[in-house]
Structure formats: C-alpha cells, structure tokens
Design a protein around this motif. Structure first.
Motif: not given
Ligand SMILES: [Zn+2]
Length: 207
Positions: A33-35, A40-50
C-alpha cells in the motif's frame, strides 16, 4: 470475547488488544500500500511502519473482540423510584468507515427511559465503543447501539443521536471540512410519543 473488564477504569472503555505478532503477509500488504501510494517502503522512516500500522488497526478494530451487550448484563434494580430519562451526553468516539477505512470522529448522546432497572452510566459508553471500534457506517453504528440497549435493558425508550465528521469527506473526495453528519434512532416511547421525543431531544440539545 472479553468478559473480565467490568471493573476497569472509566477511561479504559474497551480492553486493549492483546500483544500480537504481526504476520509477514500483513506487513507485506501494508508495504504494498505504501508503494502504491507513491513512497518507498524500504526507506528508513517507513521500515517499521507496516508493523505499527498493523498494531494500530488491531486497536481501531478492538470492538470485534468485544461483545457490547455483555456490558449491560449487570443492572441495578434499586433505583429509588427514579423513573425519568437517563442521558449520557457528548461521549467522544472514534470509528472508521467501512468504505474507505478513513476515521469517523464524533460525539454520541445516549438516553434511555428505565423500566425497572438501570446500568452503571459508563456501560453506555462501553456499548458505543464496542460497536465503534469496527469498520462502520454511521447509520448502522447508531442503530446497533440503540438496538443493543433496547434488547438488553428492556427500557421504556431508547434514544441515540450521533454527530460525526467523516475523514473520507473532509480529506478526500469532495474535501469539505467541518461538515457534520447527524443520525438518530428512537425506540419505544421516544419513537411513539411525541412529547417524550421532544423531551429527550431538548435534553440532548442542552449543553
Ligand atoms: Zn468513507
């Protein structure tokens, strides 16, 4: 079903979800969904978001693990001859619309006219939250709260009025901030007797 929280603090209206491990496929769905949204779901700020989003959704939807009618099982028969309207005004709540999973933020007013017993007043709020913490439409939420009180308390009347703003209207689509939707359900004397209905609506409008 969560059945052991009768004596919880008033602020703790629905028991929180148990600590859950987030399965990989759930985290993956949120990364997708982020993608799709453009990031970019792999960037630092989003890594733990899921993982955080998944846990937050368990909490938003904690009502699925609740049986709202259960909160009305313990009643007080000793009402000292009180036979007038009991009203809980301005109960803040949050829900999510089932069409967009966007927040519904509002206030509910819940009233009933007791027949031979009453419930602790915080129980009415618990019923509301038990149904609100699910994917909802406001009309059904209003009806479910009223029906639950009607069925379990067998009062002479029930009135539920809900005013709410819908994230799917204020921040997307027609983008109309500040619009409030009002729904109501009247049962028993509040539906059948005009004087009773006027009385309860006047009480709700006060404040
Ligand atoms: Zn919606």
């Amino acid at each position: 079903m969560i059945h052991e929280h009768d004596d919880a603090e008033d602020g703790d209206l629905v028991a929180g979800p148990p600590e859950v491990e987030v399965p990989d496929h759930v985290a993956e769905a949120i990364r997708t969904l982020i993608h799709w949204a453009g990031d970019d779901p792999t960037r630092e700020g989003l890594v733990d978001t899921p993982r955080r989003v998944a846990k937050a959704w368990r909490e938003y939807c904690a009502g699925y693990a609740d049986d709202p009618g259960h909160h009305l099982e313990r009643v007080f028969e000793e009402v000292g001859g009180y036979d007038d309207i009991v009203l809980l005004r301005d109960i803040p709540f949050q829900s999510h619309c089932e069409h967009h999973m966007a927040p519904i933020i509002g206030r509910a007013h819940i009233a009933y006219l007791p027949k031979d017993h009453v419930v602790g007043i915080s129980k009415l709020a618990r019923v509301l939250h038990g149904f609100a913490r699910r994917l909802q439409v406001q009309e059904r939420l209003t009806a479910e709260v009223a029906d639950c009180i009607w069925k379990h308390l067998r009062p002479r009347g029930v009135a539920v009025v809900i005013e709410a703003t819908h994230g799917c209207m204020t921040s997307r689509g027609v983008r109309t901030p500040g619009v409030t939707m009002t729904t109501s359900r009247m049962m028993g004397v509040f539906r059948d007797d005009e004087r009773s209905r006027k009385e309860v609506l006047a009480l709700i409008a006060k404040g």
